[in-house]
Design an enzyme around this catalytic site. Structure first.
Site, short mmCIF file in Angstrom:
data_model
loop_
_atom_site.label_atom_id
_atom_site.label_comp_id
_atom_site.label_asym_id
_atom_site.label_seq_id
_atom_site.Cartn_x
_atom_site.Cartn_y
_atom_site.Cartn_z
N ARG A 132 93.83 58.31 -13.83
CA ARG A 132 94.63 59.63 -13.87
C ARG A 132 93.92 60.53 -14.59
O ARG A 132 93.68 60.13 -15.91
CB ARG A 132 96.06 59.16 -14.49
CG ARG A 132 97.06 60.37 -14.67
CD ARG A 132 98.37 59.86 -15.02
NE ARG A 132 98.92 61.09 -15.25
CZ ARG A 132 99.64 61.33 -16.51
NH1 ARG A 132 99.30 60.84 -17.46
NH2 ARG A 132 100.12 62.41 -16.58
N HIS A 151 99.25 69.54 -16.73
CA HIS A 151 99.28 68.84 -17.86
C HIS A 151 99.36 69.86 -19.19
O HIS A 151 98.18 69.94 -20.07
CB HIS A 151 98.38 67.59 -18.01
CG HIS A 151 98.62 66.82 -19.02
ND1 HIS A 151 98.57 65.39 -18.77
CD2 HIS A 151 98.64 66.56 -20.41
CE1 HIS A 151 98.64 64.53 -19.67
NE2 HIS A 151 99.04 65.53 -20.93
N TYR A 177 106.03 55.48 -25.11
CA TYR A 177 105.16 55.18 -26.54
C TYR A 177 106.14 54.61 -27.44
O TYR A 177 105.62 53.79 -28.38
CB TYR A 177 104.59 56.46 -26.88
CG TYR A 177 103.35 56.96 -26.13
CD1 TYR A 177 102.21 56.61 -26.45
CD2 TYR A 177 103.84 58.06 -25.18
CE1 TYR A 177 101.13 57.01 -25.82
CE2 TYR A 177 102.72 58.51 -24.47
CZ TYR A 177 101.51 58.19 -24.80
OH TYR A 177 100.41 58.79 -24.04
N ASN A 182 105.97 57.91 -18.94
CA ASN A 182 105.24 57.97 -20.10
C ASN A 182 105.97 57.43 -21.39
O ASN A 182 106.99 58.04 -21.84
CB ASN A 182 104.85 59.26 -20.66
CG ASN A 182 103.67 59.85 -19.91
OD1 ASN A 182 103.07 59.22 -18.81
ND2 ASN A 182 102.97 61.03 -20.05
N GLU A 200 101.55 56.68 -18.78
CA GLU A 200 100.99 56.63 -20.13
C GLU A 200 101.67 55.74 -21.25
O GLU A 200 102.83 55.57 -20.95
CB GLU A 200 101.12 57.94 -20.88
CG GLU A 200 100.15 59.08 -20.21
CD GLU A 200 100.14 60.29 -20.82
OE1 GLU A 200 100.68 60.27 -22.30
OE2 GLU A 200 99.97 61.28 -20.60
N GLU A 205 105.33 65.64 -18.40
CA GLU A 205 106.23 65.72 -19.38
C GLU A 205 106.72 67.24 -19.74
O GLU A 205 106.71 67.52 -20.73
CB GLU A 205 105.40 65.24 -20.84
CG GLU A 205 105.03 63.86 -20.65
CD GLU A 205 104.33 63.56 -22.02
OE1 GLU A 205 104.58 62.21 -22.49
OE2 GLU A 205 103.84 64.30 -22.71
#
Length: 545
Positions: free
Chosen positions: A118, A163, A351, A349, A423, A209
């Site tokens: 990606r 991005h 985290y 994504n 991610e 995002e």
């Protein structure tokens, strides 16, 4: 401890209680140990055939060559050159020099054994002045080289169109994402990408995002253009209560227009799929009180549903409308028709997990008691105890079960729309030693990915339609306002020489991927998406949670 000297007597019932407690403790300890062993034993074979496994990067964070070969200035080029905006006044002028070292980097990608990679396309490298200037042929050539070399190596390109970086020209001319004019610019940029690269790219993400970006750029002012107002910050311009709503509205309409164009002119011809990538934290109530459980739902609404509800159901979430009222923009009937169902997949994504605390009936600070934040305070600590293991970022904690929970949440709310974990990554806490050898022996990163992959495998076993997992990141890179101090990479990058060195985690990931490899055939993707009616555009209905 009971000793002879205490001269205490133990009855039969007390002895039974002590033995029973010991057995329970041993059982619990064994269960936890078994769970950890299960996580450590996660295998590629635990994931479906055709599953994409790869790594992620983004253009500004790795490319460098910031004004070379016809590239124009981006918003990040300008923002990073203002002293004080970035830690240690670092910038992406050189970054990892991927622009000049891309062949070396693609060899690294191949050596990992991944079947997908990606990356994002620099808007300012393709259109230095947006639609107000010419297409840069050297930019087209650069991304053609990347795509072609990936395919030669049997690796699927997974391309993010935007991005975080836009041509500075658009910011200067009309205010960037705050102006509806950017919708026309974005669609023009997307069309060039589809036209020039679409015959070889099967996976497109429009925007990375959007929620995180508008939060940082227009609430807190820590991303370009650096807009905010008190109490969120002391910026020279901005309105933290209104601007993020306008910027998001333009982002979502830009996405939907690009998707409409792709489906109308390119999808059937190229056989690809298009979606968006969201920042998807999980939340837990700070206390067992009902108000904090409600705060969890508001935290999800103001960070996740804000993006996905319009793209699936055609309107903003009712949780936001109830709080923001007329301040939240409305979609016209034409826009609603365009935006509803404008997703083939959802990029996740993920985290961290945080606690959520209600701010409607208790005091909160830092603007969390305002409507734009949903009257929610989020924190990683309860009574001074962290929600999970510490990392190098203050709001990132190691909570593997959060992966399973957020995937399950998205599955239920959006009728199991296909997902990719685009991610997931780890940066270690500040170490006493910054010696290269210590940074290369990144055992904690391996433990992190094993645990999160195991959680993802559980979510898939429970029915979630997850079709890929991408580690952030291929290599240490420019981590936005943190500069180069936060290292997420599987490869260590020496900031003086820019040499890449595999960390222990890179060797682990290769072993994980190659010991149980699966094929990745285009037919799998075509049939699989068709079976999910991905090419049929009729109405999803919101699922209850």
């Amino acid at each position: 401890m009971v000793t002879v000297e205490t001269k205490m007597t133990i009855t039969t019932s007390q002895l039974f209680f002590l033995v029973f407690t010991a057995i329970l403790f041993s059982s619990a300890h064994f269960s936890a140990q078994s769970s950890n062993e299960d996580e450590e034993d996660v295998k590629k074979s635990h994931f479906p055939d055709g599953f994409l496994s790869g790594t992620s990067t983004s253009s500004y964070q790795v490319e460098g060559a910031f004004l070379e070969d016809g590239k124009g200035a981006s918003n990040w080029d300008v923002f990073c050159h203002v002293p004080g905006n970035i830690m240690n006044n670092e910038n992406g002028d050189v970054a990892d020099d991927h622009y000049h070292r891309y062949l070396e980097d693609l060899e690294i990608v191949q050596s990992l054994g991944v079947n997908a990679y990606r990356f994002s396309i620099s808007w300012a490298r393709i259109l230095p002045r947006g639609r107000f200037g010419e297409i840069n042929p050297r930019g087209i050539m650069f991304y053609n080289e990347i795509i072609d070399n990936l395919l030669l190596r049997g690796i699927q390109p997974f391309v993010t169109i935007h991005h975080h970086d836009i041509p500075q020209e658009l910011e200067d001319r009309y205010g960037g994402w705050l102006n509806p004019l950017i919708q026309k610019d974005f669609v023009y940029f997307a069309e060039i990408c589809f036209e020039k690269f679409g015959d070889r790219v099967k996976f497109w993400a429009t925007i990375n995002e959007p929620g995180l970006f508008v939060n940082r750029a227009y609430i807190w002012g820590t991303y370009p253009p650096g807009h905010c107002s008190k109490p969120f910050g002391n910026c020279s311009s901005g309105n933290s209560d209104i601007e993020p709503l306008s910027a998001m509205h333009n982002m979502l309409l830009s996405h939907s227009m690009a998707v409409h164009l792709y489906r109308k002119q390119y999808q059937m011809k190229h056989g690809g799929f298009i979606g968006i990538v969201v920042n998807a934290l999980m939340y837990e109530p700070l206390t067992d009180e009902e108000l904090d459980r409600q705060a969890v739902n508001r935290a999800l609404a103001f960070n996740l549903y804000w993006i996905l509800d319009p793209l699936v159901f055609g309107d903003y979430p009712p949780e936001m409308r109830h709080i923001l009222g007329s301040e939240l923009p409305r979609f016209s009937p034409r826009e609603r028709k365009l935006i509803e169902g404008s997703l083939d997949f959802i990029g996740i994504n993920h985290y961290s997990t945080l606690y959520a605390k209600d701010c409607t009936h208790s005091a909160c600070t830092d603007g969390e008691d305002r409507p734009i934040q949903g009257f929610v305070n989020t924190t990683g600590y309860r009574d001074g105890v962290a929600i999970g293991g510490l990392t190098g970022l203050p709001r990132f904690f190691v909570v593997p079960e959060g992966m399973e929970k957020i995937i399950d949440y998205v599955k239920k709310r959006y009728n199991n729309k296909p997902m990719f974990v685009t991610e997931n990554g780890f940066t270690p806490p500040k170490q006493q030693s910054e010696q290269v050898q210590d940074l290369l022996e990144d055992i904690d990163r391996i433990k992190f990915h094993k645990a999160y992959l195991a959680a993802l495998a559980r979510a898939i076993r429970n029915g979630a339609d997850v079709r890929g997992y991408f580690i952030w990141s291929l290599m240490d890179n420019f981590e936005w306002v943190h500069g180069y101090k936060k290292r997420f990479g599987l490869y260590y990058v020496d900031r003086q020489t820019l040499n890449r060195t595999p960390k222990r985690s890179a060797r682990w990931f290769t072993s994980f991927l190659t010991n149980n490899s699966h094929s990745n055939k285009d037919k799998f993707w075509r049939d699989s998406f068709r079976n999910k009616d991905m090419l049929k555009r009729s109405g999803d209905k919101k699922a209850d949670i």
